[in-house]
Design an enzyme around this catalytic site. Sequence first.
Site, mmCIF file in Angstrom:
data_model
loop_
_atom_site.group_PDB
_atom_site.id
_atom_site.type_symbol
_atom_site.label_atom_id
_atom_site.label_comp_id
_atom_site.label_asym_id
_atom_site.label_seq_id
_atom_site.Cartn_x
_atom_site.Cartn_y
_atom_site.Cartn_z
ATOM 1 N N LYS A 1 0.862 -1.193 0.000
ATOM 2 C CA LYS A 1 0.000 0.000 0.000
ATOM 3 C C LYS A 1 0.893 1.236 0.000
ATOM 4 C CE LYS A 1 -1.916 2.861 2.877
ATOM 5 N NZ LYS A 1 -1.844 4.050 1.996
ATOM 6 N N GLU B 1 9.812 1.479 10.408
ATOM 7 C CA GLU B 1 10.784 2.553 10.129
ATOM 8 C C GLU B 1 10.032 3.852 10.363
ATOM 9 O OE1 GLU B 1 13.923 2.401 9.402
ATOM 10 O OE2 GLU B 1 14.119 0.265 9.007
ATOM 11 N N CYS C 1 13.327 11.515 6.933
ATOM 12 C CA CYS C 1 13.266 11.000 8.308
ATOM 13 C C CYS C 1 14.599 11.148 9.044
ATOM 14 C CB CYS C 1 12.826 9.539 8.285
ATOM 15 S SG CYS C 1 13.806 8.548 7.151
ATOM 16 N N GLU D 1 9.519 16.341 15.304
ATOM 17 C CA GLU D 1 9.909 16.222 13.895
ATOM 18 C C GLU D 1 9.116 17.252 13.080
ATOM 19 O OE1 GLU D 1 8.568 12.656 11.770
ATOM 20 O OE2 GLU D 1 10.596 12.452 10.966
HETATM 21 P P1 NAD Z 1 2.071 8.421 7.893
HETATM 22 O O1 NAD Z 1 2.414 7.679 9.126
HETATM 23 O O2 NAD Z 1 1.024 9.465 7.965
HETATM 24 O O3 NAD Z 1 1.589 7.418 6.746
HETATM 25 C C1 NAD Z 1 2.389 6.331 6.337
HETATM 26 C C2 NAD Z 1 1.506 5.282 5.695
HETATM 27 O O4 NAD Z 1 0.621 4.735 6.691
HETATM 28 C C3 NAD Z 1 0.610 5.812 4.566
HETATM 29 O O5 NAD Z 1 0.580 4.868 3.521
HETATM 30 C C4 NAD Z 1 -0.751 5.924 5.242
HETATM 31 O O6 NAD Z 1 -1.831 5.827 4.336
HETATM 32 C C5 NAD Z 1 -0.701 4.719 6.177
HETATM 33 N N1 NAD Z 1 -1.644 4.778 7.314
HETATM 34 C C6 NAD Z 1 -2.154 5.872 7.910
HETATM 35 N N2 NAD Z 1 -3.016 5.503 8.883
HETATM 36 C C7 NAD Z 1 -3.054 4.151 8.892
HETATM 37 C C8 NAD Z 1 -3.767 3.180 9.660
HETATM 38 N N3 NAD Z 1 -4.635 3.529 10.623
HETATM 39 N N4 NAD Z 1 -3.563 1.866 9.401
HETATM 40 C C9 NAD Z 1 -2.686 1.488 8.441
HETATM 41 N N5 NAD Z 1 -2.001 2.352 7.658
HETATM 42 C C10 NAD Z 1 -2.175 3.678 7.892
HETATM 43 O O7 NAD Z 1 3.453 8.995 7.337
HETATM 44 P P2 NAD Z 1 3.680 9.956 6.102
HETATM 45 O O8 NAD Z 1 3.127 11.298 6.495
HETATM 46 O O9 NAD Z 1 3.230 9.297 4.864
HETATM 47 O O10 NAD Z 1 5.303 10.003 6.062
HETATM 48 C C11 NAD Z 1 6.038 10.845 6.881
HETATM 49 C C12 NAD Z 1 6.579 10.093 8.094
HETATM 50 O O11 NAD Z 1 7.305 8.940 7.663
HETATM 51 C C13 NAD Z 1 7.581 10.912 8.889
HETATM 52 O O12 NAD Z 1 7.310 10.771 10.253
HETATM 53 C C14 NAD Z 1 8.921 10.276 8.546
HETATM 54 O O13 NAD Z 1 9.911 10.448 9.519
HETATM 55 C C15 NAD Z 1 8.544 8.855 8.348
HETATM 56 N N6 NAD Z 1 9.547 8.177 7.521
HETATM 57 C C16 NAD Z 1 10.413 7.297 8.112
HETATM 58 C C17 NAD Z 1 11.403 6.665 7.347
HETATM 59 C C18 NAD Z 1 12.361 5.687 7.964
HETATM 60 O O14 NAD Z 1 12.987 4.941 7.201
HETATM 61 N N7 NAD Z 1 12.504 5.631 9.257
HETATM 62 C C19 NAD Z 1 11.491 6.931 5.973
HETATM 63 C C20 NAD Z 1 10.587 7.820 5.411
HETATM 64 C C21 NAD Z 1 9.607 8.436 6.193
#
Ligand code: NAD
Length: 491
Positions: free
Chosen positions: A177, A252, A286, A387
């Site tokens: 997804k 992650e 991130c 963040e």
């Molecule tokens: P997010 O947590 O809002 O969403 C990530 C994914 O989770 C999306 O596909 C979203 O649709 C899905 N999601 C949301 N609610 C859900 C639920 N209830 N059940 C299942 N899936 C759900 O994150 P974002 O805004 O897309 O990305 C930014 C974040 O990602 C930042 O906090 C960043 O630090 C983190 N990030 C971490 C890494 C790493 O490798 N550690 C890499 C990239 C981004």
Amino acid sequence: MDIREYGIWIDGREHEPADRDVLRRSSPSTGQHVATFALAEPSDVDRAVDAARKAFDDGVWSLRPASARGQILLRFADLIEEALPGLARMEAHEAGKTISAAREELNWSLELLRYAASLAWNMPGRLVDQEGRDKIGLVTYEPLPVVGMILPWNFPTVTLFQKLPYALVAGCSVVIKPSEFTAGTTLEYARLAKKAGVPDGVVAVLPGTGPVVGDRMCRHPDIDMISFTGSTSVGRHIASVAGESLKKVALELGGKGANIVFADADLDAALEGALAAFTINQGEECCAGGRLLVQDTIADAFVERLAAKTEQMRLGTPDDDDAELGPMIHEAHLTRVLGYIDGAKRDGAQLLAGGGRANDDRLSEGFFVQPTVFSDVTPDMSIFREEVFGPVVAVTRFHDREDAIALANATSYGLANGVWTSDLDNAIAMSRALQSGFVYVNSYLETVPQLPFGGVKQSGLGRENGPEGLLEFMQTKSTFIKLKPARQYTQ
Ligand code: NAD
């Protein structure tokens, strides 16, 4: 640019939107409509998982020799490379990147893909045979049958390629997804994977929202593992939902990296590194070095130079080859980042560069934020602890090593930190003391695929890349064999 229309990818073919809801994606740089995605529903998750499980059980991929899987993944890499200019443009428009950042992201993803493919010729396994002639122990690693991958929008390709090729080398089937904002390139990769020879059913891509598609994946009894990249709050929720069926979960999550500059460092290199650390991918990174800790004896001059360089940075749309920063992903995120900037001003941090929305007419249709430097930031301020996920750096001075360690570790996150010093003993002492899964020394955000990546504390569980990234998608089996030996040790 043509508007691309996407369906849902299940069992090796694209299912047209038909009567499903769609999401229109506009470029956050220009406001232009660039793609339309059909939104998957829980029943699509069920169909994708059935196809993935059937492909696994039939052995069309899982039972193929690992080296044959590796060959197909190398072909997959070649196909992506051929299509790279177009894919980079899609990525730049959907995810709000500069074109150079999008190309860099895809090139790095190709390195990850080729490295992961190479592991196919070096699959893990262990033999224990020195415990007497009557005993042999085998440690074997088996693929987790069906892996669900839930991805963020900031690096749609890299976050996918830190997972997908490793799971495919292992022999798993995967249901992906992507973020609802950036599903285009992931659907293109599914087509290319099929063209390269990945059998139908092994890869599914379900564009859709988290609470609908992601939630169903986390609860699905036939998904064996959820590999998630995203925010800490959603990661925590996913771990608790997936925990109900005791799936394996790899996370992650977010970070609040400290980039630490000692007075003895090569200060020109440290300056470039400090700038890149908070502006790369316009801070939607991130591992961003959103905190800059500078030793007090050099702080004034260093910060002044940083502010001057920051002011010169060029914001731009994907059509601008010279652009160094793109826009925020969407309007709500723009508002959030501007909220952090206003909060830092109210809290008494000193604004040295940027400080608001870009005021350039060229960029009026996009969600652009000026790269921003705040000095005199203290650990109680939100900008130090949370963040921001935008091009904003919080500068704090430190006196000595102990002070730097205490400041760097004063966060609930533990993804990455950086150290700039010319003293090797200092570098190693710092690396040992810093609470993060990754430490950069005299660089920031530079790595090689052999090094595992992941967080400690609230930044996650598990590791991607390196040999560890393959093991993450496998389960360990021990087999003990009792033999009738020809000769045995007697006392
Ligand atoms: P997010 O947590 O809002 O969403 C990530 C994914 O989770 C999306 O596909 C979203 O649709 C899905 N999601 C949301 N609610 C859900 C639920 N209830 N059940 C299942 N899936 C759900 O994150 P974002 O805004 O897309 O990305 C930014 C974040 O990602 C930042 O906090 C960043 O630090 C983190 N990030 C971490 C890494 C790493 O490798 N550690 C890499 C990239 C981004």
